[in-house]
Design an enzyme around this catalytic site. Structure first.
Site, PDB file in Angstrom:
ATOM      1  N   LYS A 239      17.846  49.215  54.452  1.00  0.00           N
ATOM      2  CA  LYS A 239      19.297  49.230  54.337  1.00  0.00           C
ATOM      3  C   LYS A 239      19.813  47.924  54.940  1.00  0.00           C
ATOM      4  O   LYS A 239      19.975  47.805  56.145  1.00  0.00           O
ATOM      5  CB  LYS A 239      19.860  50.456  55.072  1.00  0.00           C
ATOM      6  N   SER A 241      22.609  44.802  55.632  1.00  0.00           N
ATOM      7  CA  SER A 241      24.042  44.780  55.903  1.00  0.00           C
ATOM      8  C   SER A 241      24.822  44.598  54.602  1.00  0.00           C
ATOM      9  O   SER A 241      24.434  43.817  53.726  1.00  0.00           O
ATOM     10  CB  SER A 241      24.378  43.638  56.868  1.00  0.00           C
ATOM     11  N   GLU A 242      25.945  45.306  54.508  1.00  0.00           N
ATOM     12  CA  GLU A 242      26.820  45.142  53.344  1.00  0.00           C
ATOM     13  C   GLU A 242      27.432  43.749  53.285  1.00  0.00           C
ATOM     14  O   GLU A 242      27.921  43.321  52.235  1.00  0.00           O
ATOM     15  CB  GLU A 242      27.935  46.192  53.376  1.00  0.00           C
ATOM     16  N   GLY A 292      20.513  45.697  65.969  1.00  0.00           N
ATOM     17  CA  GLY A 292      21.963  45.773  66.040  1.00  0.00           C
ATOM     18  C   GLY A 292      22.420  46.048  67.458  1.00  0.00           C
ATOM     19  O   GLY A 292      21.736  45.701  68.424  1.00  0.00           O
ATOM     20  N   VAL A 296      24.976  51.543  68.865  1.00  0.00           N
ATOM     21  CA  VAL A 296      24.408  52.201  67.687  1.00  0.00           C
ATOM     22  C   VAL A 296      22.966  52.620  67.964  1.00  0.00           C
ATOM     23  O   VAL A 296      22.525  53.692  67.537  1.00  0.00           O
ATOM     24  CB  VAL A 296      24.488  51.285  66.453  1.00  0.00           C
ATOM     25  N   GLU A 314      15.818  46.824  68.375  1.00  0.00           N
ATOM     26  CA  GLU A 314      16.092  45.481  68.905  1.00  0.00           C
ATOM     27  C   GLU A 314      17.604  45.387  69.008  1.00  0.00           C
ATOM     28  O   GLU A 314      18.306  45.212  68.021  1.00  0.00           O
ATOM     29  CB  GLU A 314      15.512  44.409  67.977  1.00  0.00           C
ATOM     30  N   CYS A 348      21.192  37.375  68.592  1.00  0.00           N
ATOM     31  CA  CYS A 348      21.043  38.239  69.767  1.00  0.00           C
ATOM     32  C   CYS A 348      20.332  37.543  70.913  1.00  0.00           C
ATOM     33  O   CYS A 348      20.334  38.053  72.038  1.00  0.00           O
ATOM     34  CB  CYS A 348      20.314  39.519  69.383  1.00  0.00           C
ATOM     35  N   GLU A 445      28.249  40.176  75.079  1.00  0.00           N
ATOM     36  CA  GLU A 445      27.920  39.148  74.094  1.00  0.00           C
ATOM     37  C   GLU A 445      29.184  38.662  73.392  1.00  0.00           C
ATOM     38  O   GLU A 445      29.904  39.464  72.795  1.00  0.00           O
ATOM     39  CB  GLU A 445      26.975  39.712  73.027  1.00  0.00           C
ATOM     40  N   SER A 505      11.400  31.888  69.392  1.00  0.00           N
ATOM     41  CA  SER A 505      10.868  32.957  68.552  1.00  0.00           C
ATOM     42  C   SER A 505       9.834  32.421  67.569  1.00  0.00           C
ATOM     43  O   SER A 505      10.016  31.355  66.962  1.00  0.00           O
ATOM     44  CB  SER A 505      12.005  33.635  67.794  1.00  0.00           C
TER      45      SER A 505
END
Length: 545
Positions: A239, A241-242, A292, A296, A314, A348, A445, A505
């Site tokens: 799914k 993000s829109e 996210g 949530v 995460e 993030c 943040e 990363s």
């Protein structure tokens, strides 16, 4: 404080001519070209078929630089999600029974196709997410690296032999794929977040989810979620993000072209609460992986309890960047600039608090502000631009509220601090001094191009300030003292620590946080274990002849 407020004229004037030359018609031309390419899709993928929502509802995908509509995509819900879950569940039996080498070949072919379409995918990311094209191309390579890594790692999922306690027994341990995985990915890295998750397999929503900036933070990001899942034999319902679904759909199209069987990878989008509820409620979904906000993530933990699903989370960060007196100024400025302003500050792991020792504070503030002042802001397709727009109006309003809170409590804006003259959701690169721990800029943040500078005296004070948060994802240190490097790295309560480097990363190292920044790890040999179950087998009567 002797650091003067710097003029903004250079920030504005050096970019306007570039932006005006890149007309809206040119961006529309790029979009039109992509729509005619072999990778562009604007339907969802279920069971190997590209389909619309059952009721025909759609949602618009917009270019954050111009506001133009790029495409309409299906607005799906519970019914379509259940179809995708069933498709993944049916495909799991055959996909999981392939040998690791067979799955590896599929993933390697997918990687090759992603890299051969790197330019188109980069353009698509810039169109729907807004980041500069050079950065978007870097995301494609980064996201694809997880597919390549897990294509190789798939062949190294080893079991174990345990010395038996009785002479007539033999004990061993198998590693088997967990099953169907629901992967919820953010908008800020539309490709990479998916490959990091799906590669190892080959994140989830409660009812509080909306399209606001707090709920969905990351966009090619789905690749590092899907990569490990597919590698070890799981099947996936993604799914995205829109706000940035087109990149995910393009990557899924390339997965089909690579020969990955129907049902192994499915993509749905639309009504986030309904999709999330379907994933949480289904006993056929055995794991949720989510990137996210912490809020949530907590809802997902509660929702997953009903069917006792495994979770990888995460979540949010509040990354400290500690600058000691003995740091090399040039190395530090370069590193902090990268850690703070990459993707317009919308990651993030962005440096959310720049904590500077008092002996170098003013010198650093001046040098850093001059470097920030030279950053070009504008449309991502313009040569030389290093900062694009924020993702939407909600993101701009959040930045504005944080700046106002800081000013009201005594902070000083020495650069930027307001919307950019380019309009839309562009915001000036901003440096704020005299920031204290009670300000929102230091507590939460900001997720935007704002660098708050805090001051400290001793190493112990710096560690206390850095750890004084519920978050624990990434942290950064700048110092030339090797002993301090080790001491402080051990003392910091974070899952990732960068020393004299702002971009840390990589697909070969574990990515994840501690405290309320999440559960589990993505990437590296450790990331693939998140999608595997251990099974102990005891063979008895082994002395019979």
């Amino acid at each position: 404080m002797r650091v003067a407020r710097l003029p903004l004229c250079k920030i504005v004037s050096s970019h306007l001519s570039h932006i005006h030359r890149l007309s809206a018609s040119r961006q529309m031309s790029i979009a039109a070209g992509l729509k005619n390419s072999s990778i562009f899709r604007s339907q969802c993928l279920i069971g190997g078929k590209w389909i619309d929502a059952h009721d025909g509802n759609t949602l618009q995908v917009n270019n954050p630089s111009t506001g133009d509509i790029i495409a309409d995509v299906p607005f799906m819900g519970r019914r379509e999600t259940n179809d995708a879950i069933s498709s993944a569940y049916d495909a799991f039996n055959s996909w999981s029974k392939l040998t690791a080498s067979e799955r590896s070949r599929y993933l390697r072919k997918w990687y090759d196709l992603i890299m051969s379409h790197k330019e188109e995918l980069g353009q698509l990311i810039t169109l729907e997410q807004g980041k500069p094209l050079k950065e978007a191309l870097g995301e494609v390579s980064y996201g694809a690296s997880f597919i390549e890594f897990f294509a190789e790692e798939a062949k190294r999922v080893y079991g174990d032999i345990i010395p038996a306690t009785l002479a007539d027994r033999r004990l061993f341990v198998l590693k088997q794929p967990v099953g169907v995985v629901g992967a919820i990915t953010p908008w800020n890295f539309p490709l990479a977040m998916i490959t990091r998750k799906v590669g190892a397999i080959f994140r989830i929503f409660g009812r509080i989810i909306s399209q606001g900036v707090e709920e969905l933070k990351c966009s090619f990001s789905w690749l590092y979620q899907v990569g490990p899942a597919l590698a070890c034999g799981c099947t996936v319902v993604v799914k995205p993000s829109e706000l940035t679904p087109l990149t995910a759909l393009a990557a899924a199209e390339l997965a089909l072209q690579a020969g990955i069987p129907p049902g192994v990878l499915n993509v749905v989008m639309g009504n986030a609460p309904d999709i999330g509820d379907a994933l949480l409620a289904s006993p056929q979904v055995r794991k949720i992986t989510f990137t996210g906000s912490t809020a949530v993530g907590k809802k997902l933990m509660a929702g997953a309890a009903g069917t006792v699903k495994r979770l990888s989370l995460e979540l949010g960060g509040n990354a400290p960047c500690i600058v000691f007196d003995d740091a090399d100024l040039d190395v530090t400025v370069k590193g902090v600039l990268a850690a703070k302003f990459r993707n317009t500050g919308q990651t993030c792991v962005c440096a959310n608090r720049v904590i500077v020792q008092e002996g170098i504070y003013e010198k650093f503030a001046e040098a850093f502000s001059k470097a920030v002042q030279n950053m070009q802001v504008g449309d991502g397709f313009t040569e030389g631009v290093v900062q694009g727009p924020l993702i939407n109006e909600a993101a701009v309003q959040k930045v504005e509220s944080f700046i106002q809170d800081a000013i009201s409590k005594g902070a000083k804006v020495i650069l930027g601090g307001k919307r950019h003259s380019l309009g839309m959701t562009f915001y000036e690169p901003t440096v704020v001094t005299d920031v204290r721990s009670e300000m929102l800029l230091a507590r939460e943040e900001v997720f935007g191009p704002v660098a708050p500078l805090l001051r400290f005296k001793t190493e112990e004070e710096a560690i206390h300030i850095a750890n004084d948060t519920n978050a624990g994802l990434a942290a950064y240190i700048f110092t030339n003292n090797v002993q301090r490097t080790w001491r402080v790295s051990e003392a910091l309560e974070y899952g990732l620590v960068g020393v004299n480097e702002g971009i840390i990363s990589t697909e070969v190292a574990p990515f994840g946080g501690v405290k309320q920044s999440g559960l589990g790890r993505e990437g590296s040999k450790y990331g693939i274990d998140e999608y595997l179950e251990l099974k102990y087998v005891c063979l008895g009567d082994m002395n019979r002849k």
